[in-house]
Design an enzyme around this catalytic site. Sequence first.
Site, PDB file in Angstrom:
ATOM      1  N   THR A  40       0.836  -1.202   0.000  1.00 16.36           N
ATOM      2  CA  THR A  40       0.000   0.000   0.000  1.00 16.36           C
ATOM      3  C   THR A  40       0.876   1.260   0.000  1.00 16.36           C
ATOM      4  OG1 THR A  40      -1.687  -1.253   1.164  1.00 16.36           O
ATOM      5  CG2 THR A  40      -1.919   1.145   1.190  1.00 16.36           C
ATOM      6  N   HIS A  43       1.680   1.806  -3.463  1.00 12.79           N
ATOM      7  CA  HIS A  43       0.583   2.471  -4.196  1.00 12.79           C
ATOM      8  C   HIS A  43       0.650   3.990  -3.951  1.00 12.79           C
ATOM      9  CE1 HIS A  43      -1.573  -1.081  -5.584  1.00 12.79           C
ATOM     10  NE2 HIS A  43      -1.699  -1.558  -4.362  1.00 12.79           N
TER      11      HIS A  43
END
Length: 347
Positions: A40, A43
């Site tokens: 994450t 991301h």
Amino acid sequence: MTLAVRYTAARTLDTAPAETSAPGPGEVELAPAYVGICGTDLHIFHGDMDARVSAPAVLGHEMSGRVVRVGPGVEGWRPGDAVTVMPLRWDDTCPACRAGHQHICQHLDFIGIDSPGAMQQRWVVPASTLIRLPGSLPLDRAALVEPTAVAVHDVGRAGLRDGEKVVVVGGGPVGILIALVARAAGAEVRVVELSAHRRLLAEELGLTAWNPVDDDVPELVRQWTGDAGADVAFEVSGAAGGVDTAVDVLGVRGRLCLVAIHPRPREVNLHRFFWRELTLVGARLYDRSDFEKAVTLVADGTIPAERLISKVVPLTQAPAAFEALEGGGDVMKILVECTDDAQGAAV
Ligand SMILES: NC(=O)c1ccc[n+]([C@@H]2O[C@H](COP(=O)([O-])OP(=O)(O)OC[C@H]3O[C@@H](n4cnc5c(N)ncnc54)[C@H](O)[C@@H]3O)[C@@H](O)[C@H]2O)c1
Ligand SMILES: [Zn+2]
């Protein structure tokens, strides 16, 4: 002065001096020791989460460390206590919270995404987020508790039963942890992963790993399951191809548990969903019981956390570590070490 790793713009991180503030009522000040870099965080690094993350943003939500100071009204915690943090703050009033799903509160503050994270030398968090670590658990391994809690939650959401056949698509840290937790729950597991390095590590951990490019995965699953197909597939790759694989391998009434963040809508073979009466289950984050189970699994060695840690870098080298993960290098989990000693060693 203390240092922090900050996301400043797409593909740009820096290390900068950070403000420290005294813990307020109900808060504690921590000295993070190790902070994992998560998919994450990648991301965010790619700029895919700019709508949610306001730069400059201190990253990091997989951590271990020690209590430094406690704020007014905090009971049960003392300086020196070893802790990890369940990095969630919810409002307790929205429909999700009222239904008992605080971890996916409609106004959730995911600390480390929506508010400043752990990649810094001092971090103030609500005392309610603390999870105690056993004294015997080394702090580097303890940084794997948070992603293990994700895996525990996902296996629970999939309703996994003893003896079921499971395909994990995406053998990054989260996928491997799901595979290990599923195996510990009595499942037979196969991992599908692009990276040869990650497949090799999976095999070393006693898992069978397939290559989605060179192996005919649906055919291998047919042979393995006597033409039935898998009971459960976990989509942990975040890739369009991974979604296709997860749908293709499932047998009648199979369950697809979606764990990865897909930054954009994907095409899904809905005919297959109809034909085989498949179920799609979303899985996001964890609750306190998942976290407590994760502490046990890491502490008792069911999760061999030390095998998943490829590298430990000082805070000052975190930006380079993101680049290394980005390049899909031969790494699994990279930890950022935040202690003063680690920064000294880097100079
Ligand atoms: N649901 C949650 O609460 C939650 C929590 C943590 C992470 N995540 C998400 O889960 C995903 C995985 O996290 P991670 O830290 O392991 O990330 P990662 O990026 O390290 O792992 C993804 C893996 O998928 C592999 N992959 C890519 N395309 C593939 C394909 N077509 N077939 C098979 N494998 C493929 C990659 O080689 C990589 O090893 C990320 O999207 C992350 O954001 C979700
Ligand atoms: Zn809420």
